[in-house]
Design an enzyme around this catalytic site. Structure first.
Site, PDB file in Angstrom:
ATOM      1  N   LYS A  36       3.588  11.479  -8.096  1.00 41.36           N
ATOM      2  CA  LYS A  36       2.767   9.834  -8.406  1.00 41.36           C
ATOM      3  C   LYS A  36       2.153   9.114  -6.926  1.00 41.36           C
ATOM      4  O   LYS A  36       1.859  10.321  -6.141  1.00 41.36           O
ATOM      5  CB  LYS A  36       3.455   9.088  -8.454  1.00 41.36           C
ATOM      6  CG  LYS A  36       4.864   8.635  -7.562  1.00 41.36           C
ATOM      7  CD  LYS A  36       5.514   7.672  -8.213  1.00 41.36           C
ATOM      8  CE  LYS A  36       6.630   6.870  -6.987  1.00 41.36           C
ATOM      9  NZ  LYS A  36       7.524   6.750  -7.582  1.00 41.36           N
ATOM     10  N   TYR A 268     -14.305  -4.787  18.697  1.00 40.82           N
ATOM     11  CA  TYR A 268     -13.746  -6.139  18.036  1.00 40.82           C
ATOM     12  C   TYR A 268     -12.609  -6.818  19.203  1.00 40.82           C
ATOM     13  O   TYR A 268     -11.935  -6.657  19.200  1.00 40.82           O
ATOM     14  CB  TYR A 268     -13.747  -6.225  17.121  1.00 40.82           C
ATOM     15  CG  TYR A 268     -14.641  -5.950  15.871  1.00 40.82           C
ATOM     16  CD1 TYR A 268     -16.345  -6.728  15.643  1.00 40.82           C
ATOM     17  CD2 TYR A 268     -14.714  -4.547  15.391  1.00 40.82           C
ATOM     18  CE1 TYR A 268     -16.590  -5.638  14.644  1.00 40.82           C
ATOM     19  CE2 TYR A 268     -15.565  -3.714  14.606  1.00 40.82           C
ATOM     20  CZ  TYR A 268     -17.196  -4.845  14.893  1.00 40.82           C
ATOM     21  OH  TYR A 268     -18.169  -4.118  13.432  1.00 40.82           O
TER      22      TYR A 268
END
Ligand SMILES: *Cc1c(COP(=O)(O)O)cnc(C)c1O
Length: 383
Positions: A36, A268
């Site tokens: 999955k 940043y």
């Protein structure tokens, strides 16, 4: 050519992991490869193929779309959809010839009704394998009531278009509380005995990777393994201890090297400010690729085989690494974020622990922007 970011997956490792898992099972006990979430980012179809080659006998996914994708990729092995299926999703699962899991009467009827509705499912394989889910303690899907689970099993067994293919449960604490796992297994075991009394032998399955590795009493007739197949440790510790080998490596390269003088910042928010003259490498991989922002100032990567710290804020497309007083490497140098280089190894478990999560979540986070490449012990191969 260096790619800005690359996930390379060793299918030979997946195959060996499947064989290693099988070797822990008693004869006759099957291995179901759980693929999955695109095999947790490894690529569902190639992983499924390798797992089957290593001795898995069937596949499991969470959704109808995942079952359809495996069929579209040409896989013909039995597929079980473990998850809940809405009325809209159910016909897609059936058209893919997948088995489904029931825990209500209504769902059993819906499977039959879907088969009888319209011509689209005329070719759907029959009888449809249906598994019954007992909730022995996970508290999510499944019925908690063993009598009800038995009634659902009888309902399935009485319908010619359906086949009672198994009964299942799912462990809440296979990677932790053994006592609770034992209690769940006792509930499931006594349900199994009751079921056999009523309907004869029905295949039983309960174990995920952690239970498979830790508790042979959980194996029953089949185990459902995902994370261990990928070579990761279901206990989120060291995959070596689990006797499996990591299949995925996440890498990038040094795009730029420059000197930061004292007082100059990187990234940043100016989270990192150089306190000495120090060399900074910029690596073109970021949180949009799956390198989580919580790793800002909080992980090491291997730059040309050396473990070096990520400094400053992880941004969408780049991270920065402090090389120190010497530039150490030139642009183009290889960078490993998950995997081995030289004597060093960075595991997905290490990365997960740093940000308070588990290996599954880190792997599922490696985004579609990162190309996947497949190899067998270093020899490139097709997916
Ligand atoms: C995901 C899943 C598994 C496999 O779990 P791993 O920890 O990856 O081995 C097994 N059973 C069910 C029902 C699942 O949802």
């Amino acid at each position: 050519m260096a790619l800005r970011a690359l996930a390379s997956v060793n299918l030979a490792a997946i195959e060996r992991n499947a064989a290693a898992l099988r070797s822990r099972l008693a004869p006759g006990v099957k291995l179901c490869a759980v693929v999955k979430a695109d095999a947790s980012g490894h690529g569902a179809a190639p992983v499924a193929g390798a797992a089957l080659a290593g001795g898995a006998s069937c596949l499991a996914v969470a959704s109808a779309g995942e079952a359809v994708a495996l069929r579209d990729a040409g896989l013909s092995a039995p597929i079980l959809v473990l998850g809940a299926l809405s009325d809209d999703e159910l016909p897609h699962a059936l058209a893919a010839g997948a088995g489904v899991v029931a825990w209500t009467d209504r769902f059993v009827d819906a499977v039959e009704a879907a088969l009888n509705k319209g011509s689209r499912l005329a070719a759907a394989p029959r009888p449809v394998p249906v598994h019954v889910k007992l909730d022995s303690g996970m508290g999510r899907l499944g019925t908690r009531d063993a009598a009800h689970a038995l009634a659902i099993a009888e309902r399935i067994a009485s319908r010619p278009a359906l086949r009672l293919a198994g009964v299942m449960t799912h462990m809440a604490t296979a990677d932790g509380d053994r006592e609770f796992m034992a209690a769940q297994l006792a509930v499931f075991g006594s349900f199994g005995a009751r079921l056999r009394g009523a309907l004869g032998p029905v295949p039983m399955h309960a174990a995920n990777s952690a239970a498979t590795l830790r508790e042979p009493a959980s194996h029953f007739d089949m185990v459902r393994c995902g994370i261990a197949l990928y070579g990761c440790d279901p206990m989120n510790e060291d995959p070596d201890a689990a006797g499996v080998e990591p299949a995925l490596e996440l890498s990038s390269y040094v795009a730029a090297v420059k000197l930061a003088s004292p007082g100059e910042s990187v990234g940043y928010g100016r989270r990192f400010v150089a306190t000495r003259a120090t060399w900074i490498a910029t690596i073109p991989i970021g949180y949009a690729d799956g390198v989580r922002r919580a790793l800002s100032d909080n992980c090491e990567v291997l730059v040309a085989g050396r473990p070096l710290p990520v400094v400053g804020t992880v941004s969408m497309d780049n991270i920065a690494v402090e090389l120190g007083p010497e530039p150490l490497v030139a642009p183009g140098a290889r960078v490993v974020l998950i995997g081995r280089d030289g004597d060093h190894r960075l595991t997905v478990e290490d990365m997960a622990r740093r940000i308070g999560t588990i290996n599954h979540e880190v792997l599922c986070g490696i985004s579609a922007r990162v190309p996947r490449r497949y190899h067998r012990d270093g020899v490139p191969c097709d997916a």
